[in-house]
Design a protein around this motif. Structure first.
Motif, PDB file in Angstrom:
ATOM      1  N   SER A 117     -70.979  17.281 -49.814  1.00 36.08           N
ATOM      2  CA  SER A 117     -69.983  17.529 -50.868  1.00 36.08           C
ATOM      3  C   SER A 117     -68.590  17.646 -50.262  1.00 36.08           C
ATOM      4  O   SER A 117     -67.640  17.045 -50.760  1.00 36.08           O
ATOM      5  CB  SER A 117     -70.290  18.819 -51.613  1.00 36.08           C
ATOM      6  OG  SER A 117     -71.635  18.864 -51.966  1.00 36.08           O
TER       7      SER A 117
ATOM      8  N   ALA B  85     -66.941  25.064 -58.479  1.00 34.50           N
ATOM      9  CA  ALA B  85     -65.962  24.595 -57.496  1.00 34.50           C
ATOM     10  C   ALA B  85     -64.899  23.732 -58.169  1.00 34.50           C
ATOM     11  O   ALA B  85     -63.704  23.939 -57.948  1.00 34.50           O
ATOM     12  CB  ALA B  85     -66.668  23.806 -56.397  1.00 34.50           C
ATOM     13  N   LEU B  86     -65.335  22.790 -59.003  1.00 31.71           N
ATOM     14  CA  LEU B  86     -64.367  21.864 -59.587  1.00 31.71           C
ATOM     15  C   LEU B  86     -63.415  22.582 -60.535  1.00 31.71           C
ATOM     16  O   LEU B  86     -62.203  22.376 -60.480  1.00 31.71           O
ATOM     17  CB  LEU B  86     -65.091  20.720 -60.299  1.00 31.71           C
ATOM     18  CG  LEU B  86     -65.901  19.826 -59.349  1.00 31.71           C
ATOM     19  CD1 LEU B  86     -66.578  18.688 -60.092  1.00 31.71           C
ATOM     20  CD2 LEU B  86     -65.010  19.264 -58.241  1.00 31.71           C
ATOM     21  N   THR B  87     -63.953  23.467 -61.395  1.00 32.46           N
ATOM     22  CA  THR B  87     -63.056  24.186 -62.308  1.00 32.46           C
ATOM     23  C   THR B  87     -62.110  25.084 -61.516  1.00 32.46           C
ATOM     24  O   THR B  87     -60.917  25.155 -61.826  1.00 32.46           O
ATOM     25  CB  THR B  87     -63.847  25.027 -63.329  1.00 32.46           C
ATOM     26  OG1 THR B  87     -64.909  25.670 -62.653  1.00 32.46           O
ATOM     27  CG2 THR B  87     -64.411  24.186 -64.437  1.00 32.46           C
TER      28      THR B  87
ATOM     29  N   TYR C  14     -58.900  23.025 -50.771  1.00 30.33           N
ATOM     30  CA  TYR C  14     -59.933  22.614 -51.727  1.00 30.33           C
ATOM     31  C   TYR C  14     -61.324  22.735 -51.108  1.00 30.33           C
ATOM     32  O   TYR C  14     -62.264  23.188 -51.743  1.00 30.33           O
ATOM     33  CB  TYR C  14     -59.684  21.186 -52.210  1.00 30.33           C
ATOM     34  CG  TYR C  14     -58.476  21.078 -53.111  1.00 30.33           C
ATOM     35  CD1 TYR C  14     -57.927  22.221 -53.699  1.00 30.33           C
ATOM     36  CD2 TYR C  14     -57.885  19.852 -53.396  1.00 30.33           C
ATOM     37  CE1 TYR C  14     -56.826  22.139 -54.516  1.00 30.33           C
ATOM     38  CE2 TYR C  14     -56.785  19.761 -54.225  1.00 30.33           C
ATOM     39  CZ  TYR C  14     -56.253  20.900 -54.781  1.00 30.33           C
ATOM     40  OH  TYR C  14     -55.160  20.827 -55.605  1.00 30.33           O
TER      41      TYR C  14
ATOM     42  N   PHE D 170     -64.361  25.219 -52.280  1.00 31.77           N
ATOM     43  CA  PHE D 170     -65.734  24.750 -52.509  1.00 31.77           C
ATOM     44  C   PHE D 170     -66.732  25.655 -51.788  1.00 31.77           C
ATOM     45  O   PHE D 170     -67.697  26.130 -52.366  1.00 31.77           O
ATOM     46  CB  PHE D 170     -65.873  23.305 -52.026  1.00 31.77           C
ATOM     47  CG  PHE D 170     -67.192  22.699 -52.407  1.00 31.77           C
ATOM     48  CD1 PHE D 170     -67.321  22.010 -53.593  1.00 31.77           C
ATOM     49  CD2 PHE D 170     -68.315  22.854 -51.605  1.00 31.77           C
ATOM     50  CE1 PHE D 170     -68.537  21.476 -53.978  1.00 31.77           C
ATOM     51  CE2 PHE D 170     -69.536  22.327 -51.976  1.00 31.77           C
ATOM     52  CZ  PHE D 170     -69.645  21.629 -53.163  1.00 31.77           C
TER      53      PHE D 170
ATOM     54  N   ILE E 191     -65.309  15.252 -50.843  1.00 32.96           N
ATOM     55  CA  ILE E 191     -64.005  15.768 -51.280  1.00 32.96           C
ATOM     56  C   ILE E 191     -62.921  15.338 -50.284  1.00 32.96           C
ATOM     57  O   ILE E 191     -61.887  14.790 -50.656  1.00 32.96           O
ATOM     58  CB  ILE E 191     -64.015  17.311 -51.380  1.00 32.96           C
ATOM     59  CG1 ILE E 191     -64.979  17.754 -52.481  1.00 32.96           C
ATOM     60  CG2 ILE E 191     -62.619  17.855 -51.648  1.00 32.96           C
ATOM     61  CD1 ILE E 191     -65.095  19.252 -52.609  1.00 32.96           C
TER      62      ILE E 191
ATOM     63  N   LEU F 259     -71.203  23.062 -58.087  1.00 35.30           N
ATOM     64  CA  LEU F 259     -70.237  21.996 -58.348  1.00 35.30           C
ATOM     65  C   LEU F 259     -69.325  22.352 -59.512  1.00 35.30           C
ATOM     66  O   LEU F 259     -68.106  22.215 -59.429  1.00 35.30           O
ATOM     67  CB  LEU F 259     -70.974  20.695 -58.694  1.00 35.30           C
ATOM     68  CG  LEU F 259     -71.466  19.837 -57.538  1.00 35.30           C
ATOM     69  CD1 LEU F 259     -72.117  18.569 -58.074  1.00 35.30           C
ATOM     70  CD2 LEU F 259     -70.311  19.477 -56.611  1.00 35.30           C
TER      71      LEU F 259
ATOM     72  N   ILE G 258     -60.974  24.680 -58.483  1.00 36.46           N
ATOM     73  CA  ILE G 258     -59.966  23.884 -57.785  1.00 36.46           C
ATOM     74  C   ILE G 258     -58.836  23.520 -58.749  1.00 36.46           C
ATOM     75  O   ILE G 258     -57.653  23.625 -58.410  1.00 36.46           O
ATOM     76  CB  ILE G 258     -60.620  22.617 -57.170  1.00 36.46           C
ATOM     77  CG1 ILE G 258     -61.392  23.017 -55.908  1.00 36.46           C
ATOM     78  CG2 ILE G 258     -59.575  21.560 -56.855  1.00 36.46           C
ATOM     79  CD1 ILE G 258     -62.198  21.900 -55.289  1.00 36.46           C
ATOM     80  N   ILE G 259     -59.197  23.153 -59.984  1.00 32.52           N
ATOM     81  CA  ILE G 259     -58.169  22.780 -60.964  1.00 32.52           C
ATOM     82  C   ILE G 259     -57.303  23.990 -61.322  1.00 32.52           C
ATOM     83  O   ILE G 259     -56.068  23.946 -61.235  1.00 32.52           O
ATOM     84  CB  ILE G 259     -58.828  22.184 -62.229  1.00 32.52           C
ATOM     85  CG1 ILE G 259     -59.482  20.846 -61.883  1.00 32.52           C
ATOM     86  CG2 ILE G 259     -57.792  21.990 -63.348  1.00 32.52           C
ATOM     87  CD1 ILE G 259     -60.387  20.308 -62.963  1.00 32.52           C
TER      88      ILE G 259
END
Lengths: 362, 346
Positions: A341, A79-81, A295, A299, A345, A76, A83-84
């Motif tokens: 997940s 993936a989140l960092t 996105y 992930f 999203i 997680l 994506i940003i």
């Protein structure tokens, strides 16, 4: 028409249900005749292996369930960092690729094509091998202002969590207060700077204990530790998906009618404002669905981390399968976690998409 | 990565599609296809490395050939494929390969799994540590706080956890699946220590630009009986098991690849044990008939592959870059103080 639609949907759901039941039944029977019974109790057994990084306390004596959660949280975070950062890079390169200057356009095109035409795993391995050989080993780590960088990790002096929240809260309060005032007069600016300085001095007086990385034995101890494999994975996914997002953004920008841009220019808007007030809001609406797809891909692509020793979800379940030979149990949990997940999203992005497009639908 | 996915897909599809498990003999499949699919490590110098023609050569690869020579009468009918550790066992369970001859440790829980059979231990190994000499470490008890590189998914990870945990020592693990990345990490100092089986360390050390700058610590912290793994099938397992015993027996009687023709030509003057191995009415001919092997399978194994010592010396012995000493080590015959015990063939 509506009746036909309902009947067809019903049939589809029933077919799907029957197919799924048949598959489950077949798997169950096959396993049974091979002497294997599904047993999810295995998740409470002791895992017995360590992981390269963890966001929650975990050691080798803990259960498989816990190591899977540890790996999932690593997935997680990555993936989140990614994506940003990939979004920021993608939007930037996307705008560069429609630049009026030939040289900038070509550079952006070169970047996109270079990354788009390579397999991810190759990009990752090249980055990994180059980075671990370029960055210094621990014995000669670069150390600037308490920040230490070696080929093992980036270590940053850390503030204890409680004090950190206090300081962040204070900075946020100052920012909100400043934002409430639309016109920042010099006196206001000065007074706020004085307040910040006084508060900083007060904080220093109470001596916030800063946790600094210190060389000890084989390695550094203390500080906030960000492993190089995390940074390399982040870089890899940022470059790779940044290039893909750049293409999506470029497509979106080129779909905006030239008249819009000409009209904005005719009004005398400077290029930067044309970009952010006219082009970008319309582009965002157009590119949102393909962006959501990117996105979800980002992930899922975190799973290549297994190659370079970042303990993500695939990595820990892989080890679990090798130790327990319970592929069905472990894989079904892994599939479930990835699926849920990605669906979350997708659902979140869909809602956002609806909100964005609410005004444009007449 | 592509192969990993493919294996999974094949396995999943096989599990989903067939209405019932095909418990049919692996032996029949090998014979009807005329080829034996055997998995080895893709890049383990001395054990399995592709030569200039892309054919795998090495200690482990030769046991694939042993099985093909015994069952099909032709060592070249072994279809030897390089596959990573994690995928080998999955591939066997998914019934996409017949045999795996790579460094797979036989453990109780693994053997308890009905999807695989551990047939016979071809090499006794143990897990050790390699460090750069510049670290100044003389033994493993000095490794408190070190960063350890190990292969993702292997028992190595568990042995390290046990070793450090039992001694109250701290460590950090770098569990890297890709071998290139793992070795780059170790040789660049991202890890202080490389943990693996001692034999693997011996061969991986040669991949360093300066092998002499690295040393293997004296401690061996685990028992690793590296074992041939097959799909469960009694006939197939027996064939592989006894082909291996033929290699040990031949060594015991001094019969090797170079002199086997000469020995077979003069069986009347040979010890009775040798006659039982190679005579047309000998014990192996009888076994071959019952197991469905070519009558001269024992001869073919020795002629085409050699005895255990031939294979060891060819790939790992004193004349090779590894220079492993077999005498006095655990892999010597029992009469030479090792663990290799030739079971009687009669």
């Amino acid at each position: 028409m509506r009746v036909k639609h309902t009947v067809l949907s019903g049939l589809f759901v029933i077919t799907l249900g029957v197919a799924f039941t048949l598959i489950a039944w077949s798997v169950h029977n096959n396993l049974k005749s091979a002497g294997l019974e599904l047993d999810f109790g295995v998740f409470w057994d002791s895992a017995g292996f360590d992981v390269s990084e963890r966001l929650i306390p975990y050691d080798a004596g803990d259960s498989y369930a816990r190591v899977i959660i540890t790996g999932f949280l690593n997935t997680l975070l990555l993936a989140l960092t990614s994506i940003i950062t990939a979004s920021i890079l993608g939007v930037w390169v996307g705008f560069l690729s429609v630049s009026s200057r030939w040289s900038i356009r070509t550079l952006a095109w070169g970047f996109v094509e270079l990354l788009r035409n390579q397999p991810k795993i190759l990009v990752l391995l090249i980055l990994f091998v180059v980075m671990v050989q370029t960055l210094p080993p621990v014995s000669s780590a670069w150390s600037i202002g308490g920040v230490v960088l070696s080929n093992r990790a980036l270590l940053i002096p850390a503030i204890p969590l409680g004090d950190g929240i206090l300081i962040l809260g204070y900075v946020a309060a100052v920012l909100v207060w400043l934002r409430r005032r639309p016109h920042l007069t010099p006196s206001l600016l000065w007074s706020s700077l004085v307040i910040i300085a006084v508060a900083g001095w007060l904080l220093l007086r109470t001596e916030v204990p800063i946790d600094r990385p210190i060389r000890e034995g084989f390695d550094y101890r203390g500080g906030l530790r960000i492993s190089t494999q995390f940074l390399i994975m982040l870089l890899c996914l940022t470059l790779y998906h940044g290039a893909q997002i750049a293409e999506v953004v470029r497509g979106g920008i080129q779909a905006i009618p030239m008249g819009q841009i000409d009209a904005a220019r005719a009004l005398g808007l400077p290029p930067n404002r044309v970009r952010w007030l006219i082009i970008w809001p319309q582009t965002l609406r157009l590119i949102f669905p393909p962006l959501s797809n990117q996105y979800i891909n980002t992930f899922k692509n975190t799973s290549i981390a297994i190659a370079v020793g970042y303990s993500d979800l695939m990595s820990v379940t892989g080890t679990m399968i090798n130790q327990t030979f319970r592929p069905i149990e472990a894989m079904s949990v892994t599939i479930g976690l990835y699926m849920v997940s990605c669906l979350i999203i997708a659902a979140g992005l869909n809602r956002l998409n609806h909100r964005l497009n609410r005004h444009s639908r007449a | 990565m592509a192969r990993r996915n493919l294996n999974w897909m094949v396995g999943a599809v096989a599990t989903l599609m067939c209405g019932h498990v095909i418990a049919g003999p692996v032996m029949d499949e090998v014979k009807s296809k005329g080829s034996l699919v055997c998995l080895v490590s893709p890049n383990a110098p001395g054990f399995s490395v592709p030569d200039s023609q892309g054919v795998f050569q090495g200690f482990n690869a030769d046991f694939c050939r042993m099985a093909a020579a015994a069952i099909l009468g032709d060592a070249s009918k072994a279809d030897i494929r390089g596959v990573g550790f994690s995928d080998s066992l999955k591939t066997i369970v998914a019934r996409q390969a017949h045999l795996a001859s790579r460094s797979i440790t036989s453990t109780g829980t693994r053997d308890a799994d009905p999807g695989v059979s551990f047939v016979v231990t071809s090499f006794f190994d143990g897990q050790g540590f390699m460090v750069p000499k510049s670290l100044g470490v003389k033994n493993a008890s000095q490794l408190n706080g070190a960063t350890v590189c190990a292969e993702e998914g292997s028992t190595t990870l568990l042995n390290i956890a046990d070793y450090f945990g039992d001694r109250g020592m701290q460590y950090r693990v770098e569990n890297i699946a890709d071998k290139t990345a793992r070795l780059a990490a170790f040789f660049s100092g991202k890890c202080d220590v490389y943990a693996s089986d001692v034999t693997a360390l011996t061969s991986d050390r040669l991949l360093a630009t300066e092998p002499a700058a690295y040393q293997i610590l004296p401690e061996v912290i685990s028992a690793e009986p590296l074992t041939l793994v097959s799909q469960p099938d009694a006939a197939f397992e027996k064939a592989v098991y006894w082909a291996f015993q033929v290699m040990l027996n031949a060594e015991q009687f001094g019969v090797n690849q170079a002199n086997v023709d000469q020995v077979v030509a003069s069986l009347a003057t040979q010890p009775k044990g040798v006659a039982r191995l190679f005579a047309k009415d000998g014990a192996t001919a009888d076994m071959g008939q019952k197991l469905g092997l070519p009558t001269d399978w024992a001869y073919q194994v020795i002629k085409q592959v050699g005895n255990y010592n031939d294979v060891f010396e060819r790939h790992l012995g004193a004349s090779t870059a590894f220079g492993m000493q077999r005498a006095g080590g655990v892999n010597a015959l029992v009469r030479d103080g090792g663990l290799m015990y030739p079971y009687p063939i009669r």
